[in-house]
Design a protein around this motif. Structure first.
Motif, mmCIF file in Angstrom:
data_model
loop_
_atom_site.group_PDB
_atom_site.id
_atom_site.type_symbol
_atom_site.label_atom_id
_atom_site.label_comp_id
_atom_site.label_asym_id
_atom_site.label_seq_id
_atom_site.Cartn_x
_atom_site.Cartn_y
_atom_site.Cartn_z
ATOM 1 N N ASP A 70 -17.554 -3.762 6.526
ATOM 2 C CA ASP A 70 -18.199 -4.424 7.672
ATOM 3 C C ASP A 70 -17.711 -3.827 8.996
ATOM 4 O O ASP A 70 -18.473 -3.722 9.963
ATOM 5 N N ILE B 247 0.823 -1.206 0.000
ATOM 6 C CA ILE B 247 0.000 0.000 0.000
ATOM 7 C C ILE B 247 0.864 1.267 0.000
ATOM 8 O O ILE B 247 0.432 2.320 -0.470
ATOM 9 N N ASN C 236 -11.709 -5.919 -4.020
ATOM 10 C CA ASN C 236 -10.661 -5.936 -2.997
ATOM 11 C C ASN C 236 -11.179 -6.575 -1.713
ATOM 12 O O ASN C 236 -12.132 -6.084 -1.102
ATOM 13 N N TYR C 237 -10.549 -7.679 -1.305
ATOM 14 C CA TYR C 237 -10.931 -8.398 -0.077
ATOM 15 C C TYR C 237 -10.982 -7.455 1.123
ATOM 16 O O TYR C 237 -11.925 -7.490 1.917
ATOM 17 N N PHE C 238 -9.955 -6.632 1.292
ATOM 18 C CA PHE C 238 -9.858 -5.800 2.491
ATOM 19 C C PHE C 238 -10.873 -4.655 2.480
ATOM 20 O O PHE C 238 -11.331 -4.226 3.532
ATOM 21 N N GLU C 239 -11.206 -4.145 1.303
ATOM 22 C CA GLU C 239 -12.196 -3.060 1.247
ATOM 23 C C GLU C 239 -13.579 -3.592 1.625
ATOM 24 O O GLU C 239 -14.359 -2.893 2.288
ATOM 25 N N LYS C 240 -13.872 -4.807 1.213
ATOM 26 C CA LYS C 240 -15.154 -5.412 1.610
ATOM 27 C C LYS C 240 -15.197 -5.600 3.126
ATOM 28 O O LYS C 240 -16.198 -5.311 3.784
ATOM 29 N N LEU C 241 -14.092 -6.091 3.685
ATOM 30 C CA LEU C 241 -14.028 -6.306 5.136
ATOM 31 C C LEU C 241 -14.156 -4.972 5.875
ATOM 32 O O LEU C 241 -14.839 -4.861 6.896
ATOM 33 N N ASN C 242 -13.483 -3.955 5.331
ATOM 34 C CA ASN C 242 -13.500 -2.635 5.971
ATOM 35 C C ASN C 242 -14.912 -2.058 6.035
ATOM 36 O O ASN C 242 -15.266 -1.362 6.996
ATOM 37 N N PHE D 184 -3.001 -15.233 -1.093
ATOM 38 C CA PHE D 184 -4.425 -15.198 -1.449
ATOM 39 C C PHE D 184 -4.726 -13.999 -2.337
ATOM 40 O O PHE D 184 -4.058 -12.960 -2.257
ATOM 41 N N THR E 231 -0.316 -6.547 2.732
ATOM 42 C CA THR E 231 -1.463 -5.617 2.757
ATOM 43 C C THR E 231 -2.241 -5.701 1.458
ATOM 44 O O THR E 231 -2.625 -6.770 1.022
ATOM 45 N N THR E 232 -2.385 -4.560 0.784
ATOM 46 C CA THR E 232 -3.212 -4.501 -0.416
ATOM 47 C C THR E 232 -2.745 -3.300 -1.226
ATOM 48 O O THR E 232 -1.689 -2.732 -0.941
#
Lengths: 299, 210
Positions: B183, B82, B175-181, B166, B104-105
């Motif tokens: 939530d 990032i 983006n996996y992390f943006e979806k989690l964020n 992954f 990270t991402t």
């Protein structure tokens, strides 16, 4: 009298042990959260990290290849004598750091901030970082070597000057914001140990946060019962965010929150946040008055 | 588990799903901040055949030089990608990169660039630098070692079943992390309520009202 060769050797070995061994309290905390996590990716993050530390302990690599900022926390007694005086502590720290780098126990990571020139030995202005404090009446020396990973320091450092009117609510809000920011996408390599400094001047406040994160046994509570409750409240708040190891979906983004305080200005409520990553590297050398050293991962 | 053969094709990249775990096999190159800044600001970059090497591994490996002058990897831990977001999209487009590997991402601009070229971002699993080291089968070369030092230099590695990682950004830009964020954002009001932080609480302002 502790000679310089004895001191340098003890600092070198403490740094070497820190780079290749996960402290027992950190390992126990990670094993505990591995029991609790149910999301497969969260569990995998933890298991892989524990396996990696096992390889390092067997001489097959490092606990983490980002050996980060080289730091030494040194505690002397009233009777401690060092060859050429206490200025020799910095000299020995620099030599120990350069040797550890030459032996590939530390990665050459420290550079000039503007030119970005890398001398290749992790020694530069102010680096390695050495803190020297005096405590007690002894003639020995305690040295904690802490190679602090870049992720935790770069993405896990925040400071805010709150005001008395902001109250404890302000402190809580700030800490939760910082945890969320720092753990996004696993920036600080969670599950992290969070140090929170409250009070003092800006620099003292941050030093409190850093030492609370790095040098306290994981989960060891503040002696003030009210602050111990606040530590638990903040840890539980972190658990409710839904962020787990390495920023994946899960529960344990935080292993523990450690608070430390100092007296401050009647107009001020300074708060500092400093994170330690999941590998929590630190190893201690204990030197007696003749320079004989023993080493321990206990804190 | 799928093993990605490098160099990756756009079609193969588009077949990978968000969250899927993969290993990679073939040739990749390394770099960090200095690679990104120099490639875009100064147009200085390693003379690599980028059509054959379209996997960029964000890392500063710990390298040891042996007595005979050859190199070995001590450990190599993916670094936080990032940090490179300012240059990430331009680097992906300039070199037609289809696989980014890091920690990270990355942000929206890089995700868009990956979508356009047909590429993915792979994020590390745990702290794994010692296992990754054993999956590096050959060191093919190093660029800019003198100028940049061992950590920021570009190394070319041949890897076999390297990972797993992954898919944190897929070739559609998810983006996996943006979806989690998103939530986490939803969970925040209840977290603050439990802590006793009043609704609408804000820090004391000490500057002119905006």
């Amino acid at each position: 009298m502790i000679t310089k060769p004895h001191l340098e050797e003890a600092m070198y070995r403490a740094m070497a042990l820190a780079a290749t061994n996960m402290p027992p309290d950190v390992r126990a905390a990670l094993e505990r959260v591995l029991e609790e996590e149910t999301e497969p990716l969260a569990r995998q993050h933890l298991q892989v990290s524990l396996d990696n530390a096992d390889l390092a302990a067997k001489g097959e690599g490092l606990v983490c290849a980002d050996t980060g900022f080289p730091m030494f926390f040194v505690k002397a007694g009233a009777q401690t004598r060092i060859e050429d005086g206490f200025g020799a502590v910095n000299e020995c720290a620099a030599r120990a750091t350069a040797r550890a780098t030459a032996d590939c126990l530390l990665r050459p990571t420290m550079v000039d901030p503007f030119t970005r020139a890398n001398p290749g030995d992790n020694v530069g202005n102010g680096m390695p970082k050495v803190e020297l404090v005096f405590e007690g009446d002894g003639d020995g020396l305690e040295v904690i070597a802490a190679p602090k990973g870049g992720g935790s320091e770069i993405f896990g450092t925040f400071y805010r000057m709150l005001f008395p009117a902001d109250g404890v609510a302000g402190v809580k809000k700030f800490v939760v914001e910082c945890i969320r920011d720092a753990c996004y996408a696993g920036k600080i390599c969670p599950p992290a140990i969070i140090g929170v400094g409250v009070g003092g001047t800006a620099d003292l406040c941050m030093a409190l946060a850093k030492k609370a994160a790095l040098l306290r046994r994981v989960g060891f509570h503040h002696s003030d019962p009210a602050l111990a409750v606040l530590e638990d409240e903040l840890t539980n708040a972190a658990r409710s965010l839904g962020i787990g190891p390495m920023g994946a979906r899960g529960v344990n983004a935080v292993l523990a929150v450690h608070i430390a305080t100092a007296a401050t200005h009647t107009a001020a409520l300074p708060v500092a946040f400093n994170a330690q990553c999941l590998v929590g590297r630190r190893w201690k050398a204990i030197l007696d008055g003749s320079g004989h050293a023993t080493f321990t991962g206990e804190i | 588990m799928k093993d990605i053969k490098l160099p990756l094709s756009a079609a193969a990249a588009r077949d990978l799903t968000l969250g899927e775990q993969v290993t990679v096999s073939g040739l990749l190159f390394t770099g960090r901040s200095r690679f990104h800044i120099r490639a875009i600001e100064d147009n200085i970059f390693p003379p690599i055949e980028y059509s054959a090497l379209n996997c960029f591994f964000h890392v500063g490996p710990v390298m040891r030089q042996k007595k005979d002058g050859s190199w070995e990897v001590v450990s190599c831990e993916p670094t936080s990608s990032i940090r490179f977001e300012r240059y990430g999209a331009d680097v992906v487009r300039k070199f037609n990169i289809r696989v980014l590997i890091g920690k990270t991402t990355m942000g929206h601009r890089t995700a868009e660039a990956l979508r356009d070229v047909g590429g993915v971002y792979l994020s590390k699993i745990g702290v794994s630098g010692n296992a990754l080291r054993s999956q590096i089968k050959k060191i093919h070369g190093v660029h800019f070692l003198e100028e940049l030092g061992k950590t920021e230099a570009t190394w070319v590695f041949e890897v076999e079943r390297f990972g797993p990682f992954f898919v944190a950004i897929d070739a559609q830009g998810h983006n996996y992390f943006e979806k989690l964020n998103a939530d986490v954002e939803k969970a925040l009001p209840e977290v603050e309520r439990t802590l006793g932080i009043p609704v609408g609480y804000d820090y004391t302002g000490v500057n002119a009202d905006e």
